[in-house]
Motif scaffolding. Structure first.
Motif, PDB file in Angstrom:
ATOM      1  N   MET A  41       0.781  -0.977  -0.012  1.00  0.00           N
ATOM      2  CA  MET A  41      -0.397  -0.248   0.039  1.00  0.00           C
ATOM      3  C   MET A  41       0.451   0.933  -0.235  1.00  0.00           C
ATOM      4  O   MET A  41       0.532   2.277  -1.112  1.00  0.00           O
ATOM      5  CB  MET A  41      -0.621  -0.178   1.062  1.00  0.00           C
ATOM      6  CG  MET A  41      -1.300   1.196   1.491  1.00  0.00           C
ATOM      7  SD  MET A  41      -3.319   1.048   0.879  1.00  0.00           S
ATOM      8  CE  MET A  41      -4.094   2.427   0.909  1.00  0.00           C
ATOM      9  N   VAL A  42       1.525   1.783   0.735  1.00  0.00           N
ATOM     10  CA  VAL A  42       2.742   2.217   0.843  1.00  0.00           C
ATOM     11  C   VAL A  42       3.227   2.664  -0.240  1.00  0.00           C
ATOM     12  O   VAL A  42       3.766   3.941  -1.172  1.00  0.00           O
ATOM     13  CB  VAL A  42       3.790   1.873   1.695  1.00  0.00           C
ATOM     14  CG1 VAL A  42       4.714   3.310   2.087  1.00  0.00           C
ATOM     15  CG2 VAL A  42       3.370   1.986   3.278  1.00  0.00           C
ATOM     16  N   PHE A  43       3.986   1.345  -1.114  1.00  0.00           N
ATOM     17  CA  PHE A  43       4.793   1.663  -2.474  1.00  0.00           C
ATOM     18  C   PHE A  43       3.849   2.374  -3.771  1.00  0.00           C
ATOM     19  O   PHE A  43       4.114   2.760  -4.115  1.00  0.00           O
ATOM     20  CB  PHE A  43       5.049   0.439  -2.599  1.00  0.00           C
ATOM     21  CG  PHE A  43       5.796  -0.035  -3.886  1.00  0.00           C
ATOM     22  CD1 PHE A  43       7.266   0.681  -4.031  1.00  0.00           C
ATOM     23  CD2 PHE A  43       5.288  -0.513  -5.320  1.00  0.00           C
ATOM     24  CE1 PHE A  43       8.224   0.776  -5.143  1.00  0.00           C
ATOM     25  CE2 PHE A  43       6.023  -0.320  -6.472  1.00  0.00           C
ATOM     26  CZ  PHE A  43       7.743  -0.217  -6.269  1.00  0.00           C
ATOM     27  N   LEU A  51       2.175   9.495  -5.895  1.00  0.00           N
ATOM     28  CA  LEU A  51       3.084  10.923  -5.641  1.00  0.00           C
ATOM     29  C   LEU A  51       3.613  10.696  -6.372  1.00  0.00           C
ATOM     30  O   LEU A  51       3.932  12.278  -6.499  1.00  0.00           O
ATOM     31  CB  LEU A  51       3.587  10.555  -4.400  1.00  0.00           C
ATOM     32  CG  LEU A  51       4.018  12.081  -3.532  1.00  0.00           C
ATOM     33  CD1 LEU A  51       2.464  13.222  -3.268  1.00  0.00           C
ATOM     34  CD2 LEU A  51       4.702  11.838  -2.659  1.00  0.00           C
ATOM     35  N   ALA A  52       4.712  10.174  -6.546  1.00  0.00           N
ATOM     36  CA  ALA A  52       6.665  10.660  -7.982  1.00  0.00           C
ATOM     37  C   ALA A  52       5.650  10.897  -9.246  1.00  0.00           C
ATOM     38  O   ALA A  52       5.956  11.583 -10.102  1.00  0.00           O
ATOM     39  CB  ALA A  52       7.024   8.701  -8.235  1.00  0.00           C
ATOM     40  N   PHE A  53       4.295  10.441  -9.716  1.00  0.00           N
ATOM     41  CA  PHE A  53       3.922  10.081 -11.136  1.00  0.00           C
ATOM     42  C   PHE A  53       3.092  11.691 -10.450  1.00  0.00           C
ATOM     43  O   PHE A  53       3.219  12.337 -11.670  1.00  0.00           O
ATOM     44  CB  PHE A  53       2.318   8.964 -11.190  1.00  0.00           C
ATOM     45  CG  PHE A  53       1.824   9.088 -12.299  1.00  0.00           C
ATOM     46  CD1 PHE A  53       2.085   8.873 -13.603  1.00  0.00           C
ATOM     47  CD2 PHE A  53       0.527   9.255 -12.779  1.00  0.00           C
ATOM     48  CE1 PHE A  53       1.831   8.673 -14.582  1.00  0.00           C
ATOM     49  CE2 PHE A  53      -0.627   9.902 -13.763  1.00  0.00           C
ATOM     50  CZ  PHE A  53       0.233   9.635 -14.846  1.00  0.00           C
TER      51      PHE A  53
END
Length: 128
Positions: free
Chosen positions: A1-3, A9-11
């Protein structure tokens, strides 16, 4: 989930930058194509300008565009066969000239004749 949250967020952070980069690359390619086309056009115009240094080219253009003839030459005007009716010519007797006056006159003579004719046309007085 965190990944997956980190990937999302990076996208979100990278997408606008990547989108503008790709859009600028496309605009750059279009501008380069425009510059190449303009360069080819410029080269064509420069070579066309160089032709005017040749007196034979200038003479050919004067003959073609302005219907100029050299002294001693005879000018003939070929009419379009579709524009001329198929009615045979009527012999009106001996003619004073071999060719029609308009066929041997330069273009500026006919313009000057029309200016003179316009200057001598009767004017109508305004009713009133």
């Amino acid at each position: 989930m965190v990944f997956s949250l980190v990937l999302l967020l990076a996208f979100v952070l990278v997408y606008p930058t990547l989108h503008s980069y790709l859009q600028q690359q496309q605009e750059l390619a279009e501008l380069r194509a425009q510059v190449d086309a303009a360069q080819r056009r410029n080269d064509d115009l420069v070579s066309d300008l160089g032709r005017w240094d040749d007196s034979a080219y200038v003479q050919a253009q004067a003959r073609e565009r302005l219907s100029f003839v050299l002294p001693g030459e005879k000018a003939f005007r070929v009419l379009d066969p579709e524009a001329v009716p198929d009615v045979p010519a009527v012999d009106a007797g001996p003619s004073s000239t071999v060719l029609d006056e308009g066929a041997t006159q330069p273009w500026y003579t006919s313009v000057w004749d029309s200016v003179q004719l316009a200057g001598t046309a009767p004017t109508t007085e305004p009713a009133g």
